[in-house]
Design a protein around this motif. Sequence first.
Motif, mmCIF file in Angstrom:
data_model
loop_
_atom_site.group_PDB
_atom_site.id
_atom_site.type_symbol
_atom_site.label_atom_id
_atom_site.label_comp_id
_atom_site.label_asym_id
_atom_site.label_seq_id
_atom_site.Cartn_x
_atom_site.Cartn_y
_atom_site.Cartn_z
ATOM 1 N N LEU A 1 0.837 -1.209 0.000
ATOM 2 C CA LEU A 1 0.000 0.000 0.000
ATOM 3 C C LEU A 1 0.870 1.257 0.000
ATOM 4 C CD1 LEU A 1 -2.953 1.280 0.553
ATOM 5 C CD2 LEU A 1 -2.166 1.396 2.910
ATOM 6 N N VAL A 2 1.873 1.278 0.923
ATOM 7 C CA VAL A 2 2.735 2.462 1.049
ATOM 8 C C VAL A 2 3.504 2.697 -0.251
ATOM 9 C CG1 VAL A 2 4.665 3.491 2.332
ATOM 10 C CG2 VAL A 2 2.957 2.144 3.560
ATOM 11 N N THR A 3 4.082 1.627 -0.820
ATOM 12 C CA THR A 3 4.885 1.820 -2.042
ATOM 13 C C THR A 3 3.996 2.218 -3.226
ATOM 14 O OG1 THR A 3 4.945 -0.573 -2.288
ATOM 15 C CG2 THR A 3 6.920 0.437 -1.475
ATOM 16 N N ILE B 1 3.301 7.660 -6.812
ATOM 17 C CA ILE B 1 2.514 8.771 -7.385
ATOM 18 C C ILE B 1 3.309 10.073 -7.162
ATOM 19 C CG2 ILE B 1 0.312 10.019 -7.271
ATOM 20 C CD1 ILE B 1 -0.878 7.418 -6.048
ATOM 21 N N GLY B 2 3.705 10.711 -8.276
ATOM 22 C CA GLY B 2 4.594 11.870 -8.205
ATOM 23 C C GLY B 2 4.118 12.979 -7.275
ATOM 24 N N TRP B 3 2.843 13.417 -7.431
ATOM 25 C CA TRP B 3 2.372 14.560 -6.628
ATOM 26 C C TRP B 3 2.324 14.207 -5.140
ATOM 27 C CZ3 TRP B 3 -1.827 14.015 -3.473
ATOM 28 C CH2 TRP B 3 -2.776 13.052 -3.791
ATOM 29 N N TYR B 4 2.081 12.912 -4.851
ATOM 30 C CA TYR B 4 1.995 12.480 -3.450
ATOM 31 C C TYR B 4 3.392 12.535 -2.803
ATOM 32 C CZ TYR B 4 -0.140 9.876 0.406
ATOM 33 O OH TYR B 4 -0.645 9.501 1.631
ATOM 34 N N ALA C 1 11.795 12.253 4.320
ATOM 35 C CA ALA C 1 11.542 12.663 2.930
ATOM 36 C C ALA C 1 12.238 11.724 1.946
ATOM 37 C CB ALA C 1 12.020 14.098 2.719
ATOM 38 N N LEU C 2 13.363 11.175 2.391
ATOM 39 C CA LEU C 2 14.135 10.267 1.534
ATOM 40 C C LEU C 2 13.325 9.004 1.203
ATOM 41 C CD1 LEU C 2 17.092 10.795 0.704
ATOM 42 C CD2 LEU C 2 17.772 9.073 2.376
ATOM 43 N N TYR D 1 10.087 6.173 -4.991
ATOM 44 C CA TYR D 1 9.608 6.683 -6.284
ATOM 45 C C TYR D 1 10.616 6.375 -7.391
ATOM 46 C CZ TYR D 1 7.723 9.826 -9.798
ATOM 47 O OH TYR D 1 7.201 10.339 -10.965
ATOM 48 N N PHE D 2 11.910 6.570 -7.071
ATOM 49 C CA PHE D 2 12.941 6.350 -8.095
ATOM 50 C C PHE D 2 13.478 4.913 -8.085
ATOM 51 C CE2 PHE D 2 13.147 11.029 -7.572
ATOM 52 C CZ PHE D 2 12.907 11.376 -8.894
ATOM 53 N N GLY D 3 12.844 4.042 -7.297
ATOM 54 C CA GLY D 3 13.243 2.626 -7.280
ATOM 55 C C GLY D 3 14.619 2.390 -6.683
#
Length: 228
Positions: free
Chosen positions: A153-155, A160-163, A216-217, A223-225
Amino acid sequence: MKWFTQLFSSTLGYKVLMALTGLFLISFLAVHLAGNLQLLKDDGGKAFNIYAEFMSTNPLIQTVSKGNFIFILIHVIWSIILSRRNRAARGPEGYAVSSGKSSHWTSRNMGILGTIVLVFIVIHLKDFWYQMHYGALPTQDYDGYIVRNLSALVTDWFHIGWYVVLYVLCMCAVGFHLWHGFASAFQSLGLNHLKYNGLIAFVGRAFAIVVPALYALIPGMIYFGLTF
Ligand code: HEM
């Protein structure tokens, strides 16, 4: 008992309670971060899912969790009462600062920063905590140990970019809130001393930078895998 009720209805009492709840929430942030960093393990979410299942079913942790929610509420409600009192006493100057020195903008904007953090917490609880406790998450079987797949769920959200951008911006607000809040809590508790003020300010500022940056990381790297 009278001294107790008098203390906690006085401005000083409000500040003490704000400081105590704030310090509790700061320690929660450190523990929560350690658990969440497991999302960066390249193990298909196993370590994080086992950890999340333990945290959401262990009776002792669940009792602390209820305390956590109560402390967030007290911290928010008391901050509103305190800033109203300060405004009434000093005119429309916003958040009160006890030191006579010219203040950093974080100290003058604790209300707005705290509101952003609160909005973040509400969204965050709706998307993650509510789903873990009341949602219908798929399960995962780890050698017979069946747990809910919270990491999926978290991943999903963190793809999602804006999230991800929203999370990173909210972590900036958390950092700025802590920048003033950490040292201010010690001051409200009377734990400031010329000898230790420098150390408290240093630890507070290091915490206010490092902890939100690591938070934040997590969405950024997912996002960037970039898990490892
Ligand atoms: C990348 C950053 C974060 C991630 C991935 C994350 C993840 C999660 C997850 C998955 C849950 C639900 C787990 C459960 O209830 O068992 C949760 C709960 C929670 N999170 Fe976060 N979180 C993050 C940042 C934050 C921040 C910065 C705050 C506070 C400002 C916060 C406050 C909370 C609170 C209060 C709960 C409820 C905890 C409880 O049950 O007592 N989280 N978080």
